[in-house]
Design a protein around this motif. Sequence first.
Motif, PDB file in Angstrom:
ATOM      1  N   ARG A 140       0.855  -1.193   0.000  1.00 40.89           N
ATOM      2  CA  ARG A 140       0.000   0.000   0.000  1.00 40.89           C
ATOM      3  C   ARG A 140       0.889   1.241   0.000  1.00 40.89           C
ATOM      4  O   ARG A 140       1.978   1.242   0.568  1.00 40.89           O
ATOM      5  CB  ARG A 140      -0.925   0.006   1.212  1.00 40.89           C
ATOM      6  N   ASN A 141       0.373   2.296  -0.616  1.00 38.73           N
ATOM      7  CA  ASN A 141       1.177   3.508  -0.727  1.00 38.73           C
ATOM      8  C   ASN A 141       0.280   4.737  -0.657  1.00 38.73           C
ATOM      9  O   ASN A 141      -0.906   4.678  -0.993  1.00 38.73           O
ATOM     10  CB  ASN A 141       1.946   3.493  -2.051  1.00 38.73           C
ATOM     11  N   HIS A 142       0.816   5.840  -0.189  1.00 33.39           N
ATOM     12  CA  HIS A 142       0.101   7.116  -0.257  1.00 33.39           C
ATOM     13  C   HIS A 142       1.076   8.172  -0.751  1.00 33.39           C
ATOM     14  O   HIS A 142       2.252   8.183  -0.388  1.00 33.39           O
ATOM     15  CB  HIS A 142      -0.465   7.511   1.114  1.00 33.39           C
ATOM     16  N   LYS A 210       4.891   2.979 -14.454  1.00 34.00           N
ATOM     17  CA  LYS A 210       3.597   3.093 -13.782  1.00 34.00           C
ATOM     18  C   LYS A 210       3.790   2.739 -12.315  1.00 34.00           C
ATOM     19  O   LYS A 210       4.606   3.345 -11.641  1.00 34.00           O
ATOM     20  CB  LYS A 210       2.544   2.238 -14.493  1.00 34.00           C
ATOM     21  N   ASN A 211       3.060   1.726 -11.795  1.00 31.32           N
ATOM     22  CA  ASN A 211       3.175   1.428 -10.362  1.00 31.32           C
ATOM     23  C   ASN A 211       4.162   0.300 -10.070  1.00 31.32           C
ATOM     24  O   ASN A 211       4.233  -0.195  -8.946  1.00 31.32           O
ATOM     25  CB  ASN A 211       1.802   1.060  -9.788  1.00 31.32           C
ATOM     26  N   LYS A 212       4.945  -0.094 -11.060  1.00 29.55           N
ATOM     27  CA  LYS A 212       5.897  -1.192 -10.882  1.00 29.55           C
ATOM     28  C   LYS A 212       7.317  -0.642 -10.757  1.00 29.55           C
ATOM     29  O   LYS A 212       7.798   0.069 -11.635  1.00 29.55           O
ATOM     30  CB  LYS A 212       5.814  -2.177 -12.049  1.00 29.55           C
ATOM     31  N   ILE A 213       7.985  -0.993  -9.677  1.00 32.10           N
ATOM     32  CA  ILE A 213       9.359  -0.560  -9.455  1.00 32.10           C
ATOM     33  C   ILE A 213      10.285  -1.484 -10.245  1.00 32.10           C
ATOM     34  O   ILE A 213      10.292  -2.701 -10.041  1.00 32.10           O
ATOM     35  CB  ILE A 213       9.725  -0.611  -7.959  1.00 32.10           C
ATOM     36  N   THR A 214      11.080  -0.910 -11.142  1.00 31.60           N
ATOM     37  CA  THR A 214      11.960  -1.714 -11.987  1.00 31.60           C
ATOM     38  C   THR A 214      13.411  -1.687 -11.513  1.00 31.60           C
ATOM     39  O   THR A 214      14.246  -2.431 -12.030  1.00 31.60           O
ATOM     40  CB  THR A 214      11.893  -1.233 -13.446  1.00 31.60           C
ATOM     41  N   GLU A 215      13.710  -0.841 -10.539  1.00 36.19           N
ATOM     42  CA  GLU A 215      15.023  -0.810  -9.890  1.00 36.19           C
ATOM     43  C   GLU A 215      14.896   0.087  -8.680  1.00 36.19           C
ATOM     44  O   GLU A 215      14.264   1.147  -8.745  1.00 36.19           O
ATOM     45  CB  GLU A 215      16.098  -0.284 -10.839  1.00 36.19           C
ATOM     46  N   GLN A 225      10.621   6.963   1.594  1.00 34.73           N
ATOM     47  CA  GLN A 225      10.384   8.311   1.083  1.00 34.73           C
ATOM     48  C   GLN A 225      10.222   8.313  -0.442  1.00 34.73           C
ATOM     49  O   GLN A 225       9.350   9.000  -0.981  1.00 34.73           O
ATOM     50  CB  GLN A 225      11.545   9.229   1.483  1.00 34.73           C
ATOM     51  N   LEU A 226      11.069   7.556  -1.117  1.00 31.46           N
ATOM     52  CA  LEU A 226      10.989   7.495  -2.579  1.00 31.46           C
ATOM     53  C   LEU A 226       9.662   6.901  -3.037  1.00 31.46           C
ATOM     54  O   LEU A 226       9.025   7.409  -3.969  1.00 31.46           O
ATOM     55  CB  LEU A 226      12.141   6.655  -3.133  1.00 31.46           C
ATOM     56  N   LEU A 227       9.236   5.827  -2.399  1.00 31.34           N
ATOM     57  CA  LEU A 227       7.980   5.183  -2.784  1.00 31.34           C
ATOM     58  C   LEU A 227       6.801   6.137  -2.591  1.00 31.34           C
ATOM     59  O   LEU A 227       5.880   6.184  -3.412  1.00 31.34           O
ATOM     60  CB  LEU A 227       7.770   3.902  -1.965  1.00 31.34           C
ATOM     61  N   THR A 228       6.838   6.904  -1.526  1.00 35.49           N
ATOM     62  CA  THR A 228       5.753   7.840  -1.236  1.00 35.49           C
ATOM     63  C   THR A 228       5.676   8.947  -2.279  1.00 35.49           C
ATOM     64  O   THR A 228       4.615   9.569  -2.464  1.00 35.49           O
ATOM     65  CB  THR A 228       5.946   8.435   0.176  1.00 35.49           C
ATOM     66  N   ALA A 229       6.762   9.187  -2.986  1.00 39.75           N
ATOM     67  CA  ALA A 229       6.763  10.225  -4.026  1.00 39.75           C
ATOM     68  C   ALA A 229       6.063   9.772  -5.304  1.00 39.75           C
ATOM     69  O   ALA A 229       5.890  10.572  -6.229  1.00 39.75           O
ATOM     70  CB  ALA A 229       8.197  10.633  -4.344  1.00 39.75           C
ATOM     71  N   LEU A 230       5.670   8.490  -5.365  1.00 41.62           N
ATOM     72  CA  LEU A 230       4.944   7.971  -6.525  1.00 41.62           C
ATOM     73  C   LEU A 230       3.448   8.023  -6.245  1.00 41.62           C
ATOM     74  O   LEU A 230       2.991   7.532  -5.209  1.00 41.62           O
ATOM     75  CB  LEU A 230       5.380   6.536  -6.830  1.00 41.62           C
ATOM     76  N   ASP A 231       2.695   8.591  -7.162  1.00 37.11           N
ATOM     77  CA  ASP A 231       1.272   8.828  -6.943  1.00 37.11           C
ATOM     78  C   ASP A 231       0.433   7.613  -7.327  1.00 37.11           C
ATOM     79  O   ASP A 231      -0.363   7.646  -8.278  1.00 37.11           O
ATOM     80  CB  ASP A 231       0.822  10.063  -7.737  1.00 37.11           C
ATOM     81  N   PHE A 232       0.626   6.512  -6.586  1.00 36.12           N
ATOM     82  CA  PHE A 232      -0.147   5.285  -6.774  1.00 36.12           C
ATOM     83  C   PHE A 232      -0.540   4.741  -5.404  1.00 36.12           C
ATOM     84  O   PHE A 232       0.249   4.819  -4.452  1.00 36.12           O
ATOM     85  CB  PHE A 232       0.662   4.218  -7.517  1.00 36.12           C
ATOM     86  N   SER A 233      -1.738   4.176  -5.309  1.00 41.58           N
ATOM     87  CA  SER A 233      -2.203   3.638  -4.027  1.00 41.58           C
ATOM     88  C   SER A 233      -1.564   2.292  -3.710  1.00 41.58           C
ATOM     89  O   SER A 233      -1.504   1.880  -2.547  1.00 41.58           O
ATOM     90  CB  SER A 233      -3.727   3.491  -4.037  1.00 41.58           C
ATOM     91  N   LEU A 235       1.909  -0.314  -4.976  1.00 42.26           N
ATOM     92  CA  LEU A 235       3.141  -0.415  -5.746  1.00 42.26           C
ATOM     93  C   LEU A 235       3.635  -1.858  -5.735  1.00 42.26           C
ATOM     94  O   LEU A 235       3.484  -2.566  -4.734  1.00 42.26           O
ATOM     95  CB  LEU A 235       4.226   0.493  -5.153  1.00 42.26           C
ATOM     96  N   GLU A 236       4.247  -2.258  -6.844  1.00 44.06           N
ATOM     97  CA  GLU A 236       4.866  -3.582  -6.916  1.00 44.06           C
ATOM     98  C   GLU A 236       6.379  -3.415  -6.901  1.00 44.06           C
ATOM     99  O   GLU A 236       6.930  -2.641  -7.676  1.00 44.06           O
ATOM    100  CB  GLU A 236       4.439  -4.310  -8.197  1.00 44.06           C
ATOM    101  N   LEU A 237       7.033  -4.159  -6.017  1.00 47.21           N
ATOM    102  CA  LEU A 237       8.479  -4.061  -5.913  1.00 47.21           C
ATOM    103  C   LEU A 237       9.071  -5.417  -5.529  1.00 47.21           C
ATOM    104  O   LEU A 237       8.347  -6.310  -5.071  1.00 47.21           O
ATOM    105  CB  LEU A 237       8.885  -2.999  -4.896  1.00 47.21           C
ATOM    106  N   PRO A 238      10.383  -5.601  -5.736  1.00 49.74           N
ATOM    107  CA  PRO A 238      11.014  -6.881  -5.408  1.00 49.74           C
ATOM    108  C   PRO A 238      10.800  -7.265  -3.949  1.00 49.74           C
ATOM    109  O   PRO A 238      10.786  -6.418  -3.054  1.00 49.74           O
ATOM    110  CB  PRO A 238      12.495  -6.636  -5.705  1.00 49.74           C
ATOM    111  N   ASN A 239      10.656  -8.552  -3.718  1.00 45.64           N
ATOM    112  CA  ASN A 239      10.310  -9.063  -2.405  1.00 45.64           C
ATOM    113  C   ASN A 239      11.360  -8.740  -1.340  1.00 45.64           C
ATOM    114  O   ASN A 239      11.037  -8.520  -0.171  1.00 45.64           O
ATOM    115  CB  ASN A 239      10.110 -10.586  -2.483  1.00 45.64           C
ATOM    116  N   PHE A 240      12.632  -8.686  -1.734  1.00 42.36           N
ATOM    117  CA  PHE A 240      13.703  -8.492  -0.756  1.00 42.36           C
ATOM    118  C   PHE A 240      13.790  -7.053  -0.243  1.00 42.36           C
ATOM    119  O   PHE A 240      14.442  -6.794   0.774  1.00 42.36           O
ATOM    120  CB  PHE A 240      15.057  -8.877  -1.352  1.00 42.36           C
TER     121      PHE A 240
END
Length: 295
Positions: A140-142, A210-215, A225-233, A235-240
């Motif tokens: 989840r993200n805001h 879009k809402n997928k983190i590629t790196e 902080q970086l994730l919060t700067a993305l305007d998506f409710s 986000l998908e990111l690597p499990n680790f």
Amino acid sequence: MNEFQVETLTAADFDEWVTHCATTFSVEADYFRRHFEADPQRNFHSIFIIKNENGKIVSTVRVFQRAIYFAGKSYKMGGIGEVSTQEKYRGKGLSAKLLAHAIDYMRVNGFVFSLLYTGLFKHYAHHGFAQIKDYHKIVRNHFEANDAIRPLTVSDFFEMEQLYRQYSAVLSGTIVRSNAYWQSWCKGEIKNPLGLFKAGHLVAYLCSEKNKITEIIGEQPEIDQLLTALDFSELELPNFVETSKEVVSEKFYDHNMIALFQPIEFGGRVFVDSKTFADFVNEEKLFVVWKQDKF
């Protein structure tokens, strides 16, 4: 005598090879030309082709020479790409013949691994490749604006390179990036990079589609902080990736396949075959490939 013989690509055949790849994949020719010209380790002798009776290219495979990190160590890796056969010549074993030739090339030239991305698992399993999973999570993200975060440009590559080496070197599956690789390959492949700065210095960055983190590179507080700067409710990111954000669900991608050509010590064990090694990495959920490094 078999009419289909494996040859090594020459400069004289390069334009035809680009056209063949573009036509077979239904992708603009610029994509394949860029992937060759922007590769600092490019060469013709690792691109293999088969021509028909009229001397026209009908099938090809390319070996991308890379180095890959596995738990803090670097290994020589050959990426398999541009595997393509014209429709009229499919079902004749041309792809299998080229792949076998490429594997012989890698064994002779001291490659430890080969890596590829596919949906044709049985085809590549016959050649010693095993599936390896890339685990992700949805969080989840805001959105929250942050003046310390801004888009990155080529002028930021030096600091990005330092951070990348610090964090990616301890992962498994990430590509070793030289300065030349940053200035050529990364320049064309990295999309939407955002960086977090403190006291004028880059301390973390991410790339996204879009809402997928590629790196994503950095420590947990900066990553949050970086994730919060993305305007998506969500986000998908690597499990680790460590984050304080709530995990909604998990998923994995299994289109990666790996082949092991030499024994490797990893996780306190010595592995000598692809399947056993892939099973261990899958069990430990250790593997990640950043999208911009794919070939």
